[in-house]
Design a protein around this motif. Structure first.
Motif, PDB file in Angstrom:
ATOM      1  N   GLU B   2       0.828  -1.209   0.000  1.00 27.80           N
ATOM      2  CA  GLU B   2       0.000   0.000   0.000  1.00 27.80           C
ATOM      3  C   GLU B   2       0.862   1.257   0.000  1.00 27.80           C
ATOM      4  OE1 GLU B   2      -4.061   1.000   2.339  1.00 27.80           O
ATOM      5  OE2 GLU B   2      -2.212   1.185   3.495  1.00 27.80           O
ATOM      6  N   ARG B   4       1.414   5.577  -0.168  1.00 27.95           N
ATOM      7  CA  ARG B   4       0.836   6.768   0.468  1.00 27.95           C
ATOM      8  C   ARG B   4      -0.386   7.240  -0.316  1.00 27.95           C
ATOM      9  NH1 ARG B   4       2.677  11.669   3.538  1.00 27.95           N
ATOM     10  NH2 ARG B   4       0.649  12.233   4.380  1.00 27.95           N
ATOM     11  N   ARG B   7      -3.395   5.263   0.528  1.00 22.80           N
ATOM     12  CA  ARG B   7      -3.981   5.621   1.829  1.00 22.80           C
ATOM     13  C   ARG B   7      -4.752   6.927   1.734  1.00 22.80           C
ATOM     14  NH1 ARG B   7       0.856   3.134   3.311  1.00 22.80           N
ATOM     15  NH2 ARG B   7       2.010   5.077   3.376  1.00 22.80           N
ATOM     16  N   LYS B  10      -8.048   6.245   0.238  1.00 26.38           N
ATOM     17  CA  LYS B  10      -8.987   5.724   1.240  1.00 26.38           C
ATOM     18  C   LYS B  10      -9.553   6.831   2.118  1.00 26.38           C
ATOM     19  CE  LYS B  10      -7.293   0.980   1.780  1.00 26.38           C
ATOM     20  NZ  LYS B  10      -6.527   0.070   2.665  1.00 26.38           N
ATOM     21  N   GLU B  89       2.387  11.557   8.068  1.00 23.38           N
ATOM     22  CA  GLU B  89       1.348  10.568   8.355  1.00 23.38           C
ATOM     23  C   GLU B  89       1.251  10.303   9.850  1.00 23.38           C
ATOM     24  OE1 GLU B  89       0.187   7.197   5.375  1.00 23.38           O
ATOM     25  OE2 GLU B  89       2.341   7.465   5.371  1.00 23.38           O
TER      26      GLU B  89
END
Lengths: 153, 153
Positions: B2, B4, B7, B10, B89
């Motif tokens: 996965e 960045r 993410r 999402k 993050e």
DNA sequence: TCCTTATTTATAATCATTCTTAATAAAGAA
DNA sequence: TTCTTTATTAAGAATGATTATAAATAAGGA
């Protein structure tokens, strides 16, 4: 007895500027509205009451001049408007602000609070600090009280 | 594995937004320019290289959206332009900045440093802190080195 | 007084940002 | 698939804060 206006006049003269009637009127408004975080437009409307012939550009120029001389602090809370505060006499730094994300109120913190942090930054990043700007965003005590009294929130 | 981008996609979906090609291109530019403090105009010019059909208003809208979702931080150094940084993050707060008044360079401090100060503020001013912004203005190590080597300064 | 410079006014211009409208794209329902 | 709805975009106009311009005025010194 020497007033704040007198001392500002001296500061201007020391930098070879004059304290014109327009500039004096602008300073008087700032003195009467400490802690109010006025925008240039706010200052303009208030100054017009005591000096109706003044122009907006003059207010901008005066605020810029006072900022350069570190008599006022120009601050920005992220709404596209600059705001202007008289700096406390003798203060070397900006004071800090508490901005409430509920009601928009802005409170001031006059104490420094950053001495320890600055010592760390100067040493660790080898950065010679001249000034700082610190703003906290959150919920002020008024909104906090309101919501704890009001079960609907 | 996965990425960045995945993410962020999402995060957008969770808030019922789409990761359109324009938005993805904008995010990619931000990913390639961390620590660069780009203005909207800067981002726009860079995005145009990889997605030439994009409009400036779309860049503004995307940056605003990412700011709302706390994926990027919108910062202001007092020069009438907003700048945008990808937030680290998992970071809950803005990081801090060191702005050099000599050369204009902006360095970042990722460490928090404010925990103790915040504890004092929360208690003494009864203010529930959600975020903060801290900028130091002064002389960076590069300019400091330069002037100590150059006797003309 | 004259001369020079600083300052102001009024307005125009600039610049960053946001809004508007029509077009396009995506997603879901049938 | 096709229809329908909604989200998103592009392009350019509009906005709003701030700054620049040019002519007029005021102030200070010789």
């Amino acid at each position: 007895m020497e007033t704040r206006i007198d001392r500002i006049k001296k500061q201007l003269h020391a930098a070879s500027y004059k304290l014109t009637p327009q500039r004096e009127a602008t300073v008087r408004i700032l003195l009467n509205h400490e802690e109010d975080h006025l925008s240039a437009e706010d200052v303009y409307l208030l100054v017009k009451d005591i000096a109706p012939e003044i122009g907006l550009a003059t207010v901008y120029r005066t605020l810029e001049l006072l900022t350069e001389l570190k008599i006022v602090d120009k601050i920005n809370f992220g709404d596209g408007v600059s705001r202007y505060d008289l700096r406390q006499e003798g203060a070397a730094h900006f004071h800090h602000h508490l901005v409430c994300i509920e009601c928009g109120a802005v409170d001031e913190i006059q104490e420094d609070l950053l001495e320890d942090v600055e010592a760390v930054v100067e040493k660790r990043w080898n950065f010679q600090i001249k000034d700082h700007r610190l703003t906290f965003h959150g919920i002020c005590w008024r909104c906090h009280d309101r919501s704890s009294q009001d079960p609907s929130q």
